[in-house]
Design a protein around this motif. Sequence first.
Motif, mmCIF file in Angstrom:
data_model
loop_
_atom_site.group_PDB
_atom_site.id
_atom_site.type_symbol
_atom_site.label_atom_id
_atom_site.label_comp_id
_atom_site.label_asym_id
_atom_site.label_seq_id
_atom_site.Cartn_x
_atom_site.Cartn_y
_atom_site.Cartn_z
ATOM 1 N N HIS A 204 -12.077 -0.152 -11.767
ATOM 2 C CA HIS A 204 -11.539 1.202 -11.623
ATOM 3 C C HIS A 204 -12.062 1.824 -10.341
ATOM 4 O O HIS A 204 -13.239 1.708 -10.016
ATOM 5 N N GLY A 205 -11.177 2.490 -9.626
ATOM 6 C CA GLY A 205 -11.542 3.154 -8.382
ATOM 7 C C GLY A 205 -10.308 3.347 -7.527
ATOM 8 O O GLY A 205 -9.217 2.918 -7.888
ATOM 9 N N TYR A 206 -10.477 4.004 -6.410
ATOM 10 C CA TYR A 206 -9.349 4.249 -5.516
ATOM 11 C C TYR A 206 -8.731 2.934 -5.068
ATOM 12 O O TYR A 206 -9.445 1.976 -4.763
ATOM 13 N N THR A 207 -7.416 2.889 -5.049
ATOM 14 C CA THR A 207 -6.679 1.683 -4.676
ATOM 15 C C THR A 207 -5.881 1.935 -3.397
ATOM 16 O O THR A 207 -5.659 3.080 -3.018
ATOM 17 N N PRO A 208 -5.418 0.875 -2.746
ATOM 18 C CA PRO A 208 -4.592 1.080 -1.545
ATOM 19 C C PRO A 208 -3.265 1.760 -1.893
ATOM 20 O O PRO A 208 -2.835 1.762 -3.048
ATOM 21 N N ALA A 209 -2.630 2.293 -0.889
ATOM 22 C CA ALA A 209 -1.292 2.878 -1.076
ATOM 23 C C ALA A 209 -0.220 1.813 -0.937
ATOM 24 O O ALA A 209 0.956 2.085 -1.155
ATOM 25 N N THR A 210 -0.619 0.593 -0.587
ATOM 26 C CA THR A 210 0.335 -0.485 -0.318
ATOM 27 C C THR A 210 -0.059 -1.757 -1.058
ATOM 28 O O THR A 210 -1.210 -1.912 -1.484
ATOM 29 N N LEU A 211 0.897 -2.651 -1.168
ATOM 30 C CA LEU A 211 0.664 -4.008 -1.683
ATOM 31 C C LEU A 211 1.622 -4.903 -0.919
ATOM 32 O O LEU A 211 2.827 -4.932 -1.191
ATOM 33 N N LYS A 212 1.094 -5.589 0.080
ATOM 34 C CA LYS A 212 1.932 -6.398 0.986
ATOM 35 C C LYS A 212 2.770 -7.403 0.191
ATOM 36 O O LYS A 212 2.259 -8.133 -0.654
ATOM 37 N N GLY A 213 4.078 -7.403 0.473
ATOM 38 C CA GLY A 213 4.996 -8.305 -0.206
ATOM 39 C C GLY A 213 5.618 -7.716 -1.461
ATOM 40 O O GLY A 213 6.516 -8.311 -2.046
ATOM 41 N N ALA A 214 5.127 -6.551 -1.869
ATOM 42 C CA ALA A 214 5.646 -5.868 -3.066
ATOM 43 C C ALA A 214 6.118 -4.474 -2.684
ATOM 44 O O ALA A 214 5.849 -3.984 -1.592
ATOM 45 N N THR A 215 6.819 -3.840 -3.608
ATOM 46 C CA THR A 215 7.276 -2.459 -3.418
ATOM 47 C C THR A 215 6.439 -1.558 -4.311
ATOM 48 O O THR A 215 6.337 -1.803 -5.518
ATOM 49 N N VAL A 216 5.836 -0.538 -3.724
ATOM 50 C CA VAL A 216 5.065 0.428 -4.496
ATOM 51 C C VAL A 216 6.036 1.516 -4.955
ATOM 52 O O VAL A 216 6.782 2.075 -4.142
#
Length: 197
Positions: A45-57
């Motif tokens: 648990h904690g702050y996560t990126p705003a992106t995920l390369k290769g996926a759609t957020v």
Amino acid sequence: MRRRAGNAVHFALGLMIGATAAAAAPADSPVNVPEPEGLYTGPPHGYTPATLKGATVIDLKGLEALLPEAPVLIDVVLADRRPAGFPADRPWLPTHRSIPKAVWLPGAGEAPLPPDREAAFLDRVAALTGGDKAKPIVTFCRPECWGSWNAGKRLVAAGYTRVHWYPLGVEGWQDDHETTTVKPDPPWVAVNGSPER
């Protein structure tokens, strides 16, 4: 009077410099968290990126728009654990509420996963998608949860082309919609054992 004005200016400058320094520290900020090179193996648990390369957020509207395509909804929320000191002679019956039609694979977003569990995750997703790597898939967990990010990352690495990560998780859904009680996915439990201990 001038001394007071000068002190106020120095104080304001100090605040601005402090705010800039804080913004430059992505680990301490809810924004600008960089994607790790591979799976995230730190605290779940904690702050996560705003992106995920290769996926759609996606946000809630994005999820709602995707639902007519009947995506595979993969919930990777960890199961509640029996509290320490809970009487052994009493049944431990936690419930988990999720997005309707979601498949609950507790712990599938953990990292690292033993090779047999990772293979079991990919086998289960292959079964859920009918082997169609272009079928839309949504991974989710809870807000500020790395598990769903890791699950999405695994699927991208496995060649799935329409992976969607929904970082708002169950709570983001239940703000506007009903949830439903779900049980851990039986084929997942058959390979991994019951997560409810």
